[in-house]
Design an enzyme around this catalytic site. Structure first.
Site, PDB file in Angstrom:
ATOM      1  N   GLU A  31      47.250  23.886  42.225  1.00 62.05           N
ATOM      2  CA  GLU A  31      45.789  23.941  42.059  1.00 62.05           C
ATOM      3  C   GLU A  31      45.388  25.359  41.687  1.00 62.05           C
ATOM      4  O   GLU A  31      46.033  26.321  42.094  1.00 62.05           O
ATOM      5  CB  GLU A  31      45.096  23.457  43.333  1.00 62.05           C
ATOM      6  CG  GLU A  31      45.542  24.133  44.628  1.00 62.05           C
ATOM      7  CD  GLU A  31      44.840  25.432  44.916  1.00 62.05           C
ATOM      8  OE1 GLU A  31      43.826  25.694  44.252  1.00 62.05           O
ATOM      9  OE2 GLU A  31      45.320  26.199  45.765  1.00 62.05           O
ATOM     10  N   ARG A  59      39.170  28.131  42.947  1.00 62.50           N
ATOM     11  CA  ARG A  59      38.673  29.326  43.623  1.00 62.50           C
ATOM     12  C   ARG A  59      37.743  28.882  44.724  1.00 62.50           C
ATOM     13  O   ARG A  59      36.880  28.010  44.483  1.00 62.50           O
ATOM     14  CB  ARG A  59      37.880  30.207  42.647  1.00 62.50           C
ATOM     15  CG  ARG A  59      38.713  30.829  41.556  1.00 62.50           C
ATOM     16  CD  ARG A  59      37.836  31.274  40.400  1.00 62.50           C
ATOM     17  NE  ARG A  59      37.109  30.147  39.828  1.00 62.50           N
ATOM     18  CZ  ARG A  59      36.147  30.244  38.925  1.00 62.50           C
ATOM     19  NH1 ARG A  59      35.750  31.414  38.499  1.00 62.50           N
ATOM     20  NH2 ARG A  59      35.547  29.165  38.450  1.00 62.50           N
ATOM     21  N   PHE A  89      38.348  39.610  36.646  1.00 62.50           N
ATOM     22  CA  PHE A  89      39.251  40.215  37.631  1.00 62.50           C
ATOM     23  C   PHE A  89      39.535  41.685  37.352  1.00 62.50           C
ATOM     24  O   PHE A  89      40.598  42.205  37.610  1.00 62.50           O
ATOM     25  CB  PHE A  89      40.553  39.392  37.787  1.00 62.50           C
ATOM     26  CG  PHE A  89      40.304  38.228  38.710  1.00 62.50           C
ATOM     27  CD1 PHE A  89      39.476  37.197  38.321  1.00 62.50           C
ATOM     28  CD2 PHE A  89      40.843  38.200  39.984  1.00 62.50           C
ATOM     29  CE1 PHE A  89      39.191  36.155  39.179  1.00 62.50           C
ATOM     30  CE2 PHE A  89      40.564  37.160  40.848  1.00 62.50           C
ATOM     31  CZ  PHE A  89      39.733  36.138  40.437  1.00 62.50           C
ATOM     32  N   LEU A  90      38.506  42.345  36.812  1.00 55.95           N
ATOM     33  CA  LEU A  90      38.590  43.790  36.623  1.00 55.95           C
ATOM     34  C   LEU A  90      37.500  44.480  37.437  1.00 55.95           C
ATOM     35  O   LEU A  90      37.124  45.613  37.153  1.00 55.95           O
ATOM     36  CB  LEU A  90      38.443  44.146  35.140  1.00 55.95           C
ATOM     37  CG  LEU A  90      39.644  43.819  34.242  1.00 55.95           C
ATOM     38  CD1 LEU A  90      39.324  44.109  32.780  1.00 55.95           C
ATOM     39  CD2 LEU A  90      40.891  44.622  34.666  1.00 55.95           C
ATOM     40  N   ALA A  96      36.235  46.514  40.271  1.00 57.11           N
ATOM     41  CA  ALA A  96      36.805  47.443  41.253  1.00 57.11           C
ATOM     42  C   ALA A  96      35.985  47.384  42.538  1.00 57.11           C
ATOM     43  O   ALA A  96      34.836  46.967  42.541  1.00 57.11           O
ATOM     44  CB  ALA A  96      36.784  48.854  40.687  1.00 57.11           C
ATOM     45  N   GLY A 132      41.194  39.853  49.008  1.00 51.81           N
ATOM     46  CA  GLY A 132      41.529  39.290  50.315  1.00 51.81           C
ATOM     47  C   GLY A 132      41.632  37.786  50.173  1.00 51.81           C
ATOM     48  O   GLY A 132      41.832  37.266  49.078  1.00 51.81           O
ATOM     49  N   CYS A 188      44.842  33.348  49.642  1.00 56.50           N
ATOM     50  CA  CYS A 188      45.684  33.001  48.490  1.00 56.50           C
ATOM     51  C   CYS A 188      46.345  34.225  47.879  1.00 56.50           C
ATOM     52  O   CYS A 188      47.574  34.360  47.936  1.00 56.50           O
ATOM     53  CB  CYS A 188      44.843  32.271  47.462  1.00 56.50           C
ATOM     54  SG  CYS A 188      44.144  30.763  48.154  1.00 56.50           S
ATOM     55  N   LYS A 221      48.709  36.355  50.253  1.00 56.07           N
ATOM     56  CA  LYS A 221      49.927  35.667  50.723  1.00 56.07           C
ATOM     57  C   LYS A 221      50.814  35.259  49.536  1.00 56.07           C
ATOM     58  O   LYS A 221      52.032  35.314  49.626  1.00 56.07           O
ATOM     59  CB  LYS A 221      49.563  34.480  51.621  1.00 56.07           C
ATOM     60  CG  LYS A 221      49.593  33.122  50.981  1.00 56.07           C
ATOM     61  CD  LYS A 221      49.342  32.025  51.981  1.00 56.07           C
ATOM     62  CE  LYS A 221      48.756  30.791  51.337  1.00 56.07           C
ATOM     63  NZ  LYS A 221      49.535  30.075  50.368  1.00 56.07           N
ATOM     64  N   ARG A 277      39.803  34.804  56.280  1.00 54.34           N
ATOM     65  CA  ARG A 277      41.228  35.112  56.406  1.00 54.34           C
ATOM     66  C   ARG A 277      41.598  36.245  55.438  1.00 54.34           C
ATOM     67  O   ARG A 277      41.270  36.188  54.270  1.00 54.34           O
ATOM     68  CB  ARG A 277      42.062  33.858  56.121  1.00 54.34           C
ATOM     69  CG  ARG A 277      41.873  32.798  57.203  1.00 54.34           C
ATOM     70  CD  ARG A 277      42.551  31.525  56.857  1.00 54.34           C
ATOM     71  NE  ARG A 277      42.002  30.927  55.648  1.00 54.34           N
ATOM     72  CZ  ARG A 277      42.527  29.852  55.034  1.00 54.34           C
ATOM     73  NH1 ARG A 277      43.598  29.283  55.524  1.00 54.34           N
ATOM     74  NH2 ARG A 277      41.958  29.364  53.960  1.00 54.34           N
TER      75      ARG A 277
HETATM   76  C1  UGA Z   1      42.477  32.531  44.046  1.00 55.49           C
HETATM   77  C2  UGA Z   1      42.642  32.246  42.546  1.00 55.49           C
HETATM   78  O1  UGA Z   1      41.607  32.926  41.835  1.00 55.49           O
HETATM   79  C3  UGA Z   1      42.579  30.731  42.262  1.00 55.49           C
HETATM   80  O2  UGA Z   1      42.811  30.509  40.888  1.00 55.49           O
HETATM   81  C4  UGA Z   1      43.648  30.037  43.099  1.00 55.49           C
HETATM   82  O3  UGA Z   1      43.616  28.633  42.907  1.00 55.49           O
HETATM   83  C5  UGA Z   1      43.407  30.334  44.556  1.00 55.49           C
HETATM   84  O4  UGA Z   1      43.467  31.768  44.771  1.00 55.49           O
HETATM   85  C6  UGA Z   1      44.477  29.645  45.365  1.00 55.49           C
HETATM   86  O5  UGA Z   1      45.636  30.015  45.242  1.00 55.49           O
HETATM   87  O6  UGA Z   1      44.183  28.654  46.045  1.00 55.49           O
HETATM   88  P1  UGA Z   1      40.400  32.643  45.736  1.00 55.49           P
HETATM   89  O7  UGA Z   1      41.383  33.061  46.786  1.00 55.49           O
HETATM   90  O8  UGA Z   1      39.399  31.600  46.058  1.00 55.49           O
HETATM   91  O9  UGA Z   1      41.169  32.113  44.424  1.00 55.49           O
HETATM   92  O10 UGA Z   1      39.603  33.956  45.347  1.00 55.49           O
HETATM   93  P2  UGA Z   1      39.422  34.850  44.045  1.00 55.49           P
HETATM   94  O11 UGA Z   1      38.186  34.498  43.343  1.00 55.49           O
HETATM   95  O12 UGA Z   1      40.678  34.896  43.269  1.00 55.49           O
HETATM   96  O13 UGA Z   1      39.208  36.282  44.732  1.00 55.49           O
HETATM   97  C7  UGA Z   1      40.247  36.854  45.521  1.00 55.49           C
HETATM   98  C8  UGA Z   1      39.842  38.215  46.014  1.00 55.49           C
HETATM   99  O14 UGA Z   1      39.833  39.139  44.940  1.00 55.49           O
HETATM  100  C9  UGA Z   1      38.475  38.298  46.649  1.00 55.49           C
HETATM  101  O15 UGA Z   1      38.581  39.065  47.838  1.00 55.49           O
HETATM  102  C10 UGA Z   1      37.622  38.989  45.619  1.00 55.49           C
HETATM  103  O16 UGA Z   1      36.580  39.731  46.196  1.00 55.49           O
HETATM  104  C11 UGA Z   1      38.641  39.904  44.966  1.00 55.49           C
HETATM  105  N1  UGA Z   1      38.314  40.277  43.587  1.00 55.49           N
HETATM  106  C12 UGA Z   1      38.228  39.335  42.614  1.00 55.49           C
HETATM  107  C13 UGA Z   1      38.128  41.614  43.266  1.00 55.49           C
HETATM  108  O17 UGA Z   1      38.217  42.499  44.143  1.00 55.49           O
HETATM  109  N2  UGA Z   1      37.856  41.954  41.969  1.00 55.49           N
HETATM  110  C14 UGA Z   1      37.773  41.022  40.995  1.00 55.49           C
HETATM  111  O18 UGA Z   1      37.535  41.419  39.813  1.00 55.49           O
HETATM  112  C15 UGA Z   1      37.955  39.690  41.312  1.00 55.49           C
END
Ligand code: UGA
Length: 451
Positions: free
Chosen positions: A152, A155, A268-269, A271, A276, A279, A282, A346
């Site tokens: 999957e 997000r 995802f750029l 800063a 956290g 997903c 880990k 988490r």
């Molecule tokens: C992530 C992936 O984006 C999903 O595609 C994947 O399905 C999911 O893990 C999973 O393995 O189940 P998620 O954990 O919901 O999704 O969160 P993200 O949107 O990826 O964000 C992760 C962390 O990165 C957050 O703490 C967010 O604040 C941080 N982040 C994200 C940044 O610091 N900068 C960014 O530019 C983007």
């Protein structure tokens, strides 16, 4: 099609709910009695936008049921989605004991052959082990199980939308019949034949998502490779932010221009305080461990992790520089969830930040639109307020640790007047530095001029 879902965490609930929404008959089960009691009573144990509406509609239509009788759930489906947790062990290796338990459950409770689909994030080669385990545990009843991998890419916070409008659907299979069954499961989504609960009155036009059919090992790898690459992008942006701070550049200008190159892409750029959640942190650990176990040094990812851990320390250094002495200072914290639109705490950076501030003797009060209850279980005793203005009242410093939209829209003049000292540390680069300074805040963020 009749589908079983084992594991009712957020992936299982979104998968079960959405597959029922698009027309399948779905039975879900979980071995946590408290969770099942809530679901049977029509309540949803997690906060995920649109999920409650999806589950309620599917139940009303009679296409979604929850049962504590795992055997019943196993027998109900022609295809079984495994959506159980694969938490990290101390070493970073994924703990696959829940998958093994489910294999035993399926093998002993099934009365007919099934397609068993790994939805949980698992290291490459788990499919192989799962197939073996199913064969071993079912040797007395002689049933044959097929295995598929279907990672999957949901997000948290937009999981329902992601499920119904995916960028891609990946299935790893060994047999033509498994591919056909997966195609049938996803046909309503591939053909856009469903009522979308997210977009009213109609979904924006989007291209048909590609369904990629691969080997099971490739499919398993795709998931870890994708999440680790996203983490790498974030850490890259964070090191850039540090560089921008030293050189007087603006990380937002830099990443915006970089992102316009389609080979890089804008996402995802961002800063800030780093990644956290359950997903990215880990999965990157599990991927490093997996690589090491087969003799490949994924040093790039080790560095990604190190950069991410350092974000917390860099924020605390900013706090210490601004406050001088942290002990006995009143510190307000806006945001507990690991990102907005979820109640998931988490591996949330905010939790680590608060733990460290409390250890240094600060008086912390916090606020989060959804995550206060879950954070309470992980934190030492601190004060919680529903109202962000109460968090700001008489505070010596205010930290933004999750970029909830409601925080952006606060009356910042009022906050300035409520604070003992208008010191704002925006660890998510949520607000505009010039505006905040014009309002009279001592304003700090990451990688922007005057940080
Ligand atoms: C992530 C992936 O984006 C999903 O595609 C994947 O399905 C999911 O893990 C999973 O393995 O189940 P998620 O954990 O919901 O999704 O969160 P993200 O949107 O990826 O964000 C992760 C962390 O990165 C957050 O703490 C967010 O604040 C941080 N982040 C994200 C940044 O610091 N900068 C960014 O530019 C983007």
């Amino acid at each position: 099609m009749r589908i079983s879902v084992i594991g009712c965490g957020y992936v299982g609930l979104v998968t079960g709910g959405c597959l029922a929404e698009v027309g399948h008959e779905v039975v879900c089960t979980d071995n946590d009695p408290g969770r099942m009691a809530m679901l049977e009573g029509g309540r949803v144990p997690i906060y995920e936008p649109h999920l409650d509406a999806v589950l309620a509609a599917a139940r009303r239509a009679g296409r979604l049921t929850f049962t504590r009788h795992a055997g019943e759930a196993v027998r109900a489906g022609d295809a079984i989605f495994i959506c159980v947790g694969t938490p990290p062990r101390q070493t970073g290796e994924a703990d696959l004991s829940a998958i093994d338990n489910v294999a035993r459950l399926i093998a002993t409770e099934a009365r007919s052959p099934k397609l068993v689909i790994e939805k949980s994030t698992v290291p490459a080669q788990t499919g192989l082990q799962l197939k073996r385990a199913l064969a071993v545990y079912s040797r007395k009843n002689g049933l044959a199980f097929r295995v598929a991998s279907n990672p999957e890419f949901l997000r948290e916070g937009t999981a329902v939308e992601d499920f119904l409008h995916p960028d891609r659907i990946v299935v790893g299979v060994e047999e033509q019949s498994s591919e056909e069954q997966c195609r049938e499961i996803y046909r309503p989504i591939l053909e856009g034949l469903f009522h979308c609960p997210v977009h009213t009155p109609a979904c924006p036009p989007t291209p048909t998502p590609p369904m990629l059919v691969t080997t099971i090992a490739s499919s398993e790898l795709i998931k870890h490779a994708s999440n680790s690459f996203l983490a790498l992008k974030i850490s890259y942006a964070n090191v850039l932010a540090d560089l921008c701070e030293r050189l007087g550049a603006n990380v937002e200008e830099v990443t915006r221009a970089m992102g316009l190159d389609p080979r890089i892409g804008p996402q995802f750029l961002r800063a800030g305080l780093g990644f956290g959640g359950f997903c990215l942190p880990k999965d990157i650990q599990a991927f490093i461990w997996l690589a090491e176990s087969v003799g490949v040094d994924f040093g790039l990812l080790k560095e990604t992790e190190r950069v991410n851990r350092q974000r917390i320390e860099l924020l605390l250094e900013k706090v210490r520089r601004a406050l001088w002495v942290v002990k006995d200072k009143q510190v307000g914290v806006l945001g507990l969830a690991f990102k907005p639109n979820t109640d998931d705490v988490r591996f949330a950076p905010a939790i680590e930040v608060i733990n460290r501030l409390v250890a240094e003797g600060a008086q912390v009060r916090a606020c989060d639109p959804e995550a206060m209850e879950k954070a309470g279980a992980l934190l030492p005793p601190i004060a919680y307020h529903r109202d962000p203005y109460e968090v700001a009242k008489n505070a010596d410093a205010l930290l933004i640790t999750t970029e909830w939209e409601e925080f952006r829209r606060l009356d910042w003049e009022r906050i300035r007047d409520l604070m003992a000292r208008p010191l704002l540390l925006d660890a998510r680069n949520l607000l505009d530095p010039a505006q905040m300074k014009a309002l009279g805040f001592e304003y700090h963020s990451f990688g922007r001029p005057g940080c």
